[in-house]
Motif scaffolding. Structure first.
Motif, PDB file in Angstrom:
ATOM      1  N   PHE A   1       0.830  -1.211   0.000  1.00 40.54           N
ATOM      2  CA  PHE A   1       0.000   0.000   0.000  1.00 40.54           C
ATOM      3  C   PHE A   1       0.862   1.257   0.000  1.00 40.54           C
ATOM      4  N   GLY A   2       1.917   1.233   0.845  1.00 45.01           N
ATOM      5  CA  GLY A   2       2.815   2.386   0.894  1.00 45.01           C
ATOM      6  C   GLY A   2       3.528   2.590  -0.412  1.00 45.01           C
ATOM      7  N   PHE A   3       3.956   1.526  -1.073  1.00 44.75           N
ATOM      8  CA  PHE A   3       4.633   1.653  -2.368  1.00 44.75           C
ATOM      9  C   PHE A   3       3.701   2.221  -3.418  1.00 44.75           C
ATOM     10  N   ALA A   4       2.445   1.749  -3.369  1.00 41.67           N
ATOM     11  CA  ALA A   4       1.462   2.233  -4.351  1.00 41.67           C
ATOM     12  C   ALA A   4       1.202   3.715  -4.166  1.00 41.67           C
ATOM     13  N   GLN A   5       1.124   4.153  -2.894  1.00 46.56           N
ATOM     14  CA  GLN A   5       0.903   5.570  -2.630  1.00 46.56           C
ATOM     15  C   GLN A   5       2.095   6.401  -3.081  1.00 46.56           C
ATOM     16  N   GLY A   6       3.321   5.907  -2.768  1.00 42.53           N
ATOM     17  CA  GLY A   6       4.515   6.658  -3.124  1.00 42.53           C
ATOM     18  C   GLY A   6       4.759   6.723  -4.606  1.00 42.53           C
ATOM     19  N   GLY A   7       4.288   5.715  -5.324  1.00 44.75           N
ATOM     20  CA  GLY A   7       4.528   5.676  -6.753  1.00 44.75           C
ATOM     21  C   GLY A   7       3.405   6.265  -7.585  1.00 44.75           C
ATOM     22  N   LYS A   8       2.455   6.942  -6.929  1.00 44.62           N
ATOM     23  CA  LYS A   8       1.322   7.506  -7.634  1.00 44.62           C
ATOM     24  C   LYS A   8       1.771   8.601  -8.592  1.00 44.62           C
ATOM     25  N   LYS A   9       1.287   8.544  -9.820  1.00 46.04           N
ATOM     26  CA  LYS A   9       1.626   9.574 -10.803  1.00 46.04           C
ATOM     27  C   LYS A   9       0.884  10.863 -10.475  1.00 46.04           C
ATOM     28  N   LEU A  10       1.539  11.973 -10.714  1.00 48.25           N
ATOM     29  CA  LEU A  10       0.974  13.281 -10.397  1.00 48.25           C
ATOM     30  C   LEU A  10       0.639  14.053 -11.670  1.00 48.25           C
ATOM     31  N   ASP A  11      -0.288  14.982 -11.530  1.00 49.99           N
ATOM     32  CA  ASP A  11      -0.568  15.927 -12.611  1.00 49.99           C
ATOM     33  C   ASP A  11       0.530  16.989 -12.621  1.00 49.99           C
ATOM     34  N   LYS A  12       0.749  17.609 -13.777  1.00 50.69           N
ATOM     35  CA  LYS A  12       1.755  18.663 -13.900  1.00 50.69           C
ATOM     36  C   LYS A  12       1.109  19.915 -14.472  1.00 50.69           C
ATOM     37  N   ILE A  13       1.247  21.021 -13.724  1.00 48.68           N
ATOM     38  CA  ILE A  13       0.782  22.323 -14.211  1.00 48.68           C
ATOM     39  C   ILE A  13       1.997  23.098 -14.689  1.00 48.68           C
ATOM     40  N   ILE A  14       2.021  23.458 -15.974  1.00 48.75           N
ATOM     41  CA  ILE A  14       3.119  24.269 -16.519  1.00 48.75           C
ATOM     42  C   ILE A  14       2.608  25.698 -16.643  1.00 48.75           C
ATOM     43  N   LYS A  15       3.146  26.593 -15.805  1.00 47.92           N
ATOM     44  CA  LYS A  15       2.697  27.980 -15.804  1.00 47.92           C
ATOM     45  C   LYS A  15       3.322  28.762 -16.954  1.00 47.92           C
ATOM     46  N   ARG A  16       2.794  29.942 -17.193  1.00 43.14           N
ATOM     47  CA  ARG A  16       3.295  30.782 -18.289  1.00 43.14           C
ATOM     48  C   ARG A  16       4.703  31.297 -18.034  1.00 43.14           C
ATOM     49  N   ASP A  17       5.119  31.333 -16.762  1.00 46.35           N
ATOM     50  CA  ASP A  17       6.491  31.726 -16.454  1.00 46.35           C
ATOM     51  C   ASP A  17       7.423  30.508 -16.412  1.00 46.35           C
TER      52      ASP A  17
ATOM     53  N   ARG B   1      -0.140  25.096 -19.802  1.00 49.78           N
ATOM     54  CA  ARG B   1      -0.548  23.729 -20.146  1.00 49.78           C
ATOM     55  C   ARG B   1      -0.654  22.888 -18.887  1.00 49.78           C
ATOM     56  N   ILE B   2      -1.539  21.893 -18.940  1.00 48.10           N
ATOM     57  CA  ILE B   2      -1.620  20.901 -17.867  1.00 48.10           C
ATOM     58  C   ILE B   2      -1.406  19.521 -18.480  1.00 48.10           C
ATOM     59  N   ASP B   3      -0.452  18.786 -17.919  1.00 48.80           N
ATOM     60  CA  ASP B   3      -0.232  17.388 -18.303  1.00 48.80           C
ATOM     61  C   ASP B   3      -0.816  16.522 -17.191  1.00 48.80           C
ATOM     62  N   PHE B   4      -1.947  15.870 -17.494  1.00 54.18           N
ATOM     63  CA  PHE B   4      -2.605  15.060 -16.487  1.00 54.18           C
ATOM     64  C   PHE B   4      -1.889  13.722 -16.312  1.00 54.18           C
ATOM     65  N   ALA B   5      -2.074  13.129 -15.131  1.00 59.98           N
ATOM     66  CA  ALA B   5      -1.448  11.834 -14.839  1.00 59.98           C
ATOM     67  C   ALA B   5      -1.936  10.753 -15.790  1.00 59.98           C
ATOM     68  N   SER B   6      -3.131  10.944 -16.336  1.00 62.05           N
ATOM     69  CA  SER B   6      -3.696   9.956 -17.266  1.00 62.05           C
ATOM     70  C   SER B   6      -2.988   9.956 -18.615  1.00 62.05           C
ATOM     71  N   GLY B   7      -2.191  10.997 -18.876  1.00 60.45           N
ATOM     72  CA  GLY B   7      -1.514  11.115 -20.159  1.00 60.45           C
ATOM     73  C   GLY B   7      -2.115  12.177 -21.063  1.00 60.45           C
ATOM     74  N   ARG B   8      -3.293  12.695 -20.687  1.00 56.48           N
ATOM     75  CA  ARG B   8      -3.943  13.731 -21.484  1.00 56.48           C
ATOM     76  C   ARG B   8      -3.342  15.093 -21.161  1.00 56.48           C
ATOM     77  N   SER B   9      -3.261  15.979 -22.150  1.00 58.56           N
ATOM     78  CA  SER B   9      -2.754  17.337 -21.964  1.00 58.56           C
ATOM     79  C   SER B   9      -3.806  18.339 -22.376  1.00 58.56           C
ATOM     80  N   GLN B  10      -3.813  19.492 -21.721  1.00 59.04           N
ATOM     81  CA  GLN B  10      -4.718  20.584 -22.075  1.00 59.04           C
ATOM     82  C   GLN B  10      -3.940  21.876 -22.134  1.00 59.04           C
ATOM     83  N   THR B  11      -4.070  22.589 -23.257  1.00 59.89           N
ATOM     84  CA  THR B  11      -3.354  23.841 -23.476  1.00 59.89           C
ATOM     85  C   THR B  11      -4.280  25.020 -23.227  1.00 59.89           C
TER      86      THR B  11
END
Length: 282
Positions: free
Chosen positions: A18-34, A70-80
Motif C-alpha cells: 500500500f505504501g509503495f502504491a501511494q509513493g509511486g502515484k503519478k501526479l498531474d503537472k501544471i506548466i505555468k506561463r512563467d 498547459r496541464i499534463d494530467f497523470a492519465s496522459g492527457r494534456s490541455q493547453t
C-alpha cells in the motif's frame, strides 16, 4: 503461534504494498506561463480557476487559469490554455481576450515596471512616467524610426486595462499575447530596478570665548556655533531594455547610468533607444 506469525507477515506485506502504491502515484503537472512546473493532484477545474493539492497534503490551492500554459494530467492527457487567433481563449482559459485589429509597422510602448530591488515594491506613478517618457522620445524622433509609427498611449493602456494587464503583471504576459491584445507587430518593453543609499555630512561654524580689555575693564564674549547637516540620496539603477518584432526579440540591453542621481535612468533610456535597431540617424 504460527497463525499469528502468518497474519503479522500478511499485514506487513499489505502495508508495504500500500505504501509503495501511494509513493509511486503519478501526479498531474501544471506548466505555468512563467515556465514554473507544479507537480500536484488536480481536484477541480472551472473556467476561472484550477484547484489542486500538493503531494502529501489535503489543503487545496486555487490558481487562476490565466497563469497556466498547459496541464499534463497523470492519465496522459494534456490541455493547453493558449489564446486563439480569433480572440477567444482555448477551453479552460479564465477570460476571452479580443485580439485588436493588427496594424503593421506599429510599435507599442508598454508600462515600465519601476521596482525597488530591496523591498520589491513597485511605483505605479513612476511606471506611467517612464512609459510616457519613452513614448514622447519615440514621437520626437518619428523621422528616425520610419516606417514605424507609434501607437497612441491611451490606446495601448486602454487595451491592456481591458485585458487585466498593468505594470505589476506585464512581465508575466507572453509577448505573443501582448501583440494580439494591442494589435501591433512591434513592442518596446523596459524595466527599471534600483537601490538607494544615503550619505550625511555635518558642518559646524562658530567661535570660542574671548577676553578683551576696554578701559582697563575685562569683557568676556559668549561662545556660539552653528551646525548644518546635509543628507544626499544616491540611486543605483539597472535599466533593462527590450524590443520585439513579430514576437522575436530583436534587441536586448541592460545599462547602468553613469551618475547616481534620481533621474539618471532617463539618460540610459535615451542612450539605449538611440542605439536600437529601429533608430536611424537623419
Amino acid at each position: 503461534m504460527k497463525i499469528r506469525k502468518i497474519i503479522a507477515v500478511v499485514l506487513m506485506l499489505f502495508v508495504s504494498v500500500f505504501g509503495f502504491a501511494q509513493g509511486g502515484k503519478k501526479l498531474d503537472k501544471i506548466i505555468k506561463r512563467d515556465y514554473t512546473i507544479i507537480e500536484c493532484t488536480i481536484a477541480k477545474m472551472s473556467d476561472q480557476t484550477v484547484e489542486y493539492s500538493m503531494p502529501g497534503e489535503t489543503l487545496q490551492i486555487s490558481l487562476d487559469v490565466s497563469q497556466i500554459a498547459r496541464i499534463d494530467f497523470a492519465s496522459g492527457r494534456s490541455q493547453t490554455f493558449d489564446i486563439s487567433p480569433g480572440g477567444t481563449s482555448q477551453p479552460g482559459s479564465s477570460q476571452s481576450i479580443t485580439a485588436a485589429e493588427m496594424k503593421p509597422n506599429t510599435i507599442a510602448v508598454l508600462p515600465v515596471p519601476y521596482v525597488n530591488s530591496d523591498t520589491q515594491q513597485g511605483s505605479e506613478d513612476m511606471a506611467k512616467f517612464a512609459q510616457n517618457d519613452m513614448y514622447n522620445k519615440l514621437l520626437d524622433k518619428s523621422a528616425n524610426i520610419f516606417p514605424l509609427t507609434v501607437q497612441d498611449l491611451r490606446t495601448t493602456n486602454s487595451l491592456l486595462h481591458k485585458a487585466g494587464i498593468d505594470h505589476t503583471n506585464i512581465d508575466e504576459t507572453p509577448i505573443a499575447d501582448l501583440e494580439k491584445i494591442l494589435g501591433v507587430d512591434n513592442i518596446l518593453a523596459a524595466k527599471i530596478s534600483y537601490t538607494m543609499s544615503t550619505s550625511s555630512t555635518a558642518s559646524t561654524y562658530g567661535s570660542g570665548s574671548t577676553t578683551v580689555s576696554n578701559n582697563d575693564k575685562k569683557i568676556k564674549s559668549n561662545d556660539y556655533s552653528t551646525t548644518t547637516a546635509n543628507t544626499q540620496i544616491y540611486y543605483y539603477y539597472n535599466v533593462y531594455f527590450d524590443m520585439y518584432k513579430n514576437t522575436n526579440k530583436i534587441y536586448s540591453q541592460t545599462r547602468k547610468p553613469f551618475l547616481n542621481l534620481k533621474d539618471s535612468w532617463i539618460d540610459s533610456i535615451t542612450y539605449l533607444l538611440k542605439r536600437s535597431p529601429i533608430y536611424t540617424k537623419k
